[in-house]
Design a protein around this motif. Structure first.
Motif, short mmCIF file in Angstrom:
data_model
loop_
_atom_site.label_atom_id
_atom_site.label_comp_id
_atom_site.label_asym_id
_atom_site.label_seq_id
_atom_site.Cartn_x
_atom_site.Cartn_y
_atom_site.Cartn_z
N PRO A 228 0.82 -1.21 0.00
CA PRO A 228 0.00 0.00 0.00
C PRO A 228 0.86 1.26 0.00
N ASN A 230 0.03 4.26 1.06
CA ASN A 230 -0.16 5.21 2.17
C ASN A 230 0.82 4.98 3.31
N SER A 271 -10.55 7.19 0.64
CA SER A 271 -11.35 6.06 0.22
C SER A 271 -11.61 6.17 -1.28
N SER A 280 -11.59 0.75 -1.81
CA SER A 280 -10.50 0.75 -0.83
C SER A 280 -10.70 1.87 0.16
N GLU A 282 -8.13 3.89 3.25
CA GLU A 282 -6.75 3.99 3.74
C GLU A 282 -6.66 5.07 4.81
N SER A 284 -4.60 6.81 7.98
CA SER A 284 -3.23 6.86 8.50
C SER A 284 -3.11 8.01 9.50
N ALA A 297 -0.72 3.11 9.88
CA ALA A 297 -1.32 3.16 8.54
C ALA A 297 -2.03 1.84 8.28
N ASN A 299 -4.83 -0.31 5.40
CA ASN A 299 -5.32 -0.33 4.02
C ASN A 299 -6.23 -1.54 3.85
N LYS A 300 -7.45 -1.29 3.38
CA LYS A 300 -8.40 -2.36 3.07
C LYS A 300 -8.83 -2.19 1.61
N LEU A 301 -8.65 -3.23 0.81
CA LEU A 301 -8.92 -3.14 -0.63
C LEU A 301 -9.66 -4.38 -1.08
N TYR A 331 -5.80 -6.79 3.22
CA TYR A 331 -5.79 -5.93 4.40
C TYR A 331 -4.35 -5.73 4.83
N ASN A 332 -3.97 -4.49 5.07
CA ASN A 332 -2.63 -4.13 5.54
C ASN A 332 -2.74 -3.33 6.83
#
Length: 744
Positions: A228, A230, A271, A280, A282, A284, A297, A299-301, A331-332
């Motif tokens: 990701p 971000n 988003s 997605s 994000e 942060s 941070a 991230n969901k995509l 997911y991060n």
């Protein structure tokens, strides 16, 4: 490999409201629709800092109008101030209403004082135009850092600000606009992406995250869609042979990623959503207080990625089909905590990644039920001490990667299962890395960097359908390495000279079951740089280097139905050379030009082929990559207009002794490309137009089939506004304006 034709539809990337960033994709390519939607939809990245922007502005060179990066802007009678970014811009926050006096300064320029009045309404905007002046100090020579003078390394550096103002969905989208950088993908947003630099294979390009390699031990590749943006603070692209610093797998180039650190108290939420079911979000946050720094941070995509495609068979008949089972979700989560006390800096970072994706298969072997799941957990602890003359840094990194791949027939199948047999594999990869580096600057014009590295990689695989048989027995790699690099700089009036010798030694032990093999490799390199001039310069660069790449676990030990690795496979070796000549002219703006020629010769390059008895095996062969890069750019005074263009030519030649393949072009590599960017900036408005013209690529080693060339145009319009004393960046983007169709 299969031929796929993707209808790459023009896409408008936009956001409505404070928190949501909607990406709306349209199948129409009419320009009037683009301008209509550009007005009504926008991509909003909302920043809610804990402080409030009160003063912002820019520092410029009064003569040329160019921005002065790293200028100091001080608030008089206080300890408060700011440093300008690459665009010469700065911001000051947490100020009461009233009148303030600011001073802008930059070495080689006369300082300037200005008064500004701060109110509770909109933030105050101010421009400093500094006049050059000659500094004369007795028995002291002062030389200001000049563009192209001290920056002698062959590296492209991009900050978080560069990433945010570029229309991009992924790391692959961001880097694909640069010369001889080719990103291969298997579908729309969220699909697997691998990178090639100057025609090198994806497993010959090293990808680093905070100086730790991401290339997996099974294939040697990196899926860029798993990273990701971000959580990335800086990106470095090194297109040359970097084995003398990084060892195995770096002779095709290096992409170094550095994650965010705690800094200005700031919260950001982005988003996006769009066609192919793409969505997605994000969030942060970063902050700093009393020596402590922290950042988070996430991230969901997710993307559905099903679409219709066309492919052409040997009889020239075009067939239309539906691409199914191409969904993707990931997911991060990234965490960072640091402590700065004087010259000491402690840092701890953790990263957790999970993804689930469908594997639709190839055109002639569709797999509507094949699934893949991946999990990655990483933790890094580092300590750094830094003084004026020397510094030392130690880092310990541990990671655990797991992946599951299966192709199982459901009880009540809806679609044709296809010709690919059922399978279910579970892979585990654990990595431990220790690094220790020290850098010394005993006197002006000399630097020396030394380091040692120890790496232990363990790999396990399981065939869940046949518990006795395993594709790869438990395998491991133990590597110990040390390197030394020196930099010698010399100034003589308007002539600048730099010499960078480096060498690295790697010792590795590979083992699987009762099989063991040892490898020893030296990787030397020499970089020479010379320039002449002041503000306008002419420079010349030469690089020579040797490198190598170890075979992956799959290359050595993989054993499955009609797929066999070879334990006696030789490591890849590379000898590379390149030279470049360029210059910078400051006249009515800033002009830059560079011409570069490179050559990379491979011995024992590993290629998987269908051999005797229809077994798929890896083989050693020879190859040669030769090419030319031409880079041009122009920036007007005050950076109102910026033009960039690069042209690349590539000759990827097969040097296989087989007479039928000798001097044939290696497949899947564009033979030429033209990439460009036009940027317009006016006060808080900016617009970007990107173009990529990619040449033809051959599909097979015999060069009897090829993919046609294609062109893609992307456009972005952005504006920075202030609402309720908060800073809001609004961007509207449309990808593939001309609705170009291209084959993948």
């Amino acid at each position: 490999m299969s031929r796929r034709r993707q209808n790459s539809r023009p896409a408008l990337h936009g956001v409505m409201g404070f928190f949501l960033n909607f990406q709306i994709h349209t199948t129409r390519s009419h320009l009037f629709l683009f301008y209509f939607l550009l007005i009504f939809f926008a991509r909003a990245v909302v920043v809610f800092p804990q402080s409030v922007v009160k003063i912002y502005g820019q520092v410029l060179d009064d003569q040329s109008g160019l921005p002065l990066a790293n200028s100091n802007v001080e608030l008089l009678n206080s300890a408060y101030g700011a440093v300008t970014d690459e665009a010469g811009q700065f911001m000051l926050e947490n100020l009461f209403n009233g009148e303030y006096e600011l001073r802008a300064s930059y070495m080689g320029f006369k300082s300037l004082l200005k008064k500004v009045n701060v109110t509770s309404d909109q933030p105050a905007f101010i421009i400093f135009r500094l006049k050059p002046q000659v500094l004369l100090l007795e028995q002291v020579n002062i030389t200001a850092k000049r563009d192209g003078g001290e920056s002698v390394d062959n590296v492209l550096v991009f900050t978080q600000q560069d990433i945010r103002r570029t229309p991009t969905l992924s790391l692959g989208d961001f880097i694909q606009r640069f010369a001889n950088v080719d990103v291969n993908r298997t579908g729309a947003a969220g699909s697997r992406q691998t990178v090639s630099i100057r025609g090198a294979n994806a497993n010959q390009v090293l990808v680093l995250l905070d100086d730790v390699r991401l290339n997996d031990g099974l294939s040697g590749e990196v899926d860029l869609s798993q990273i990701p943006l971000n959580m990335i603070e800086r990106i470095e692209i090194r297109p040359g042979n970097e084995a003398s610093l990084y060892g195995s797998g770096a002779f095709g180039g290096v992409i170094a990623l550095y994650t965010t650190k705690g800094g200005e108290n700031r919260f950001r939420l982005t988003s996006q959503n769009g066609s192919f079911g793409f969505w997605s979000i994000e969030p942060s946050w970063s902050g700093r207080k009393k020596g402590w720094e922290a950042s988070i941070a996430a991230n969901k995509l997710s993307a559905r990625n099903d679409y219709s495609f066309q492919f052409q068979q040997d009889d020239k008949v075009k067939t239309t089909d539906q691409r199914l089972n191409a969904d993707f979700s990931s997911y991060n989560l990234f965490l960072h905590l640091g402590l700065v006390k004087g010259n000491h800096h402690l840092s701890c970072k953790a990263h957790r990644y999970t993804s689930v994706r469908g594997q639709p298969g190839s055109v002639f072997a569709l797999t509507p039920y094949a699934r893949a799941q991946a999990t990655r957990s990483k933790a890094t602890a580092s300590y750094q001490f830094e003084s004026n003359m020397w510094s030392v840094r130690g880092q310990l990194h541990v990671s655990q990667d797991q992946s599951d791949n299966e192709n199982l027939l459901p009880l009540q199948p809806v679609y044709d299962f296809g010709s690919v047999p059922q399978f279910a594999f579970h892979n585990q990869l654990s990595t431990t890395v220790f690094q220790l580096e020290t850098e010394m600057k005993p006197w002006s014009g000399f630097e020396q960097k030394m380091g040692v590295e120890g790496r232990l990689v363990r790999f396990n695989s399981y065939n869940l359908l046949q518990y006795v048989a395993q594709p790869i027995d438990d395998a491991s790699e133990q590597t110990t390495a040390f390197f030394i690099r020196q930099r010698i700089n010399h100034h003589l009036n308007s002539i600048f000279f730099s010499l960078l010798p480096a060498v690295r030694f790697d010792h590795a032990l590979f083992s699987s079951a009762e099989r063991k093999r040892w490898e020893n490799h030296w990787s030397p390199s020499l970089h020479v740089y010379a320039s002449w001039g002041g503000e306008s310069i002419v420079y010349f660069k030469v690089d020579v280097a040797k490198g190598f790449r170890y075979p992956t676990f799959a290359d050595l030990y993989y054993q499955d139905f009609r797929v066999q690795g070879q334990a006696d496979l030789l490591p890849e070796e590379s000898q590379s050379a390149e030279w470049a000549i360029g210059g910078q002219l400051k006249m009515h703006g800033r002009w830059n030009a560079e011409v570069k020629q490179f050559e990379n010769r491979f011995r024992n390059m590993i290629v998987w082929r269908l051999g005797s008895f229809e077994f798929f095996r890896p083989y050693n062969t020879d190859a040669e990559l030769r090419g030319t890069e031409i880079v041009l750019s122009y920036t007007t005074p005050a950076s109102f207009l910026s033009l960039e263009a690069n042209v690349s030519f590539l000759r990827p030649l097969n040097k296989n002794p087989n007479q039928t393949l000798y001097n044939k072009f290696l497949p899947y590599r564009p033979l030429n490309a033209l990439k460009g960017r036009v940027t317009l900036q006016h006060q808080n408005w900016s617009s970007i137009l990107d173009v990529r013209c990619i040449g033809s690529r051959f599909l097979n080693e015999a060069n009897t089939k090829e993919l046609p060339p294609y062109r893609v145009f992307d456009a972005t319009l952005s504006k920075m506004v202030f609402i309720n004393k908060r800073r809001l960046s609004v961007n509207a983007s449309m990808l593939n304006i001309s609705n170009e169709q291209f084959e993948m």
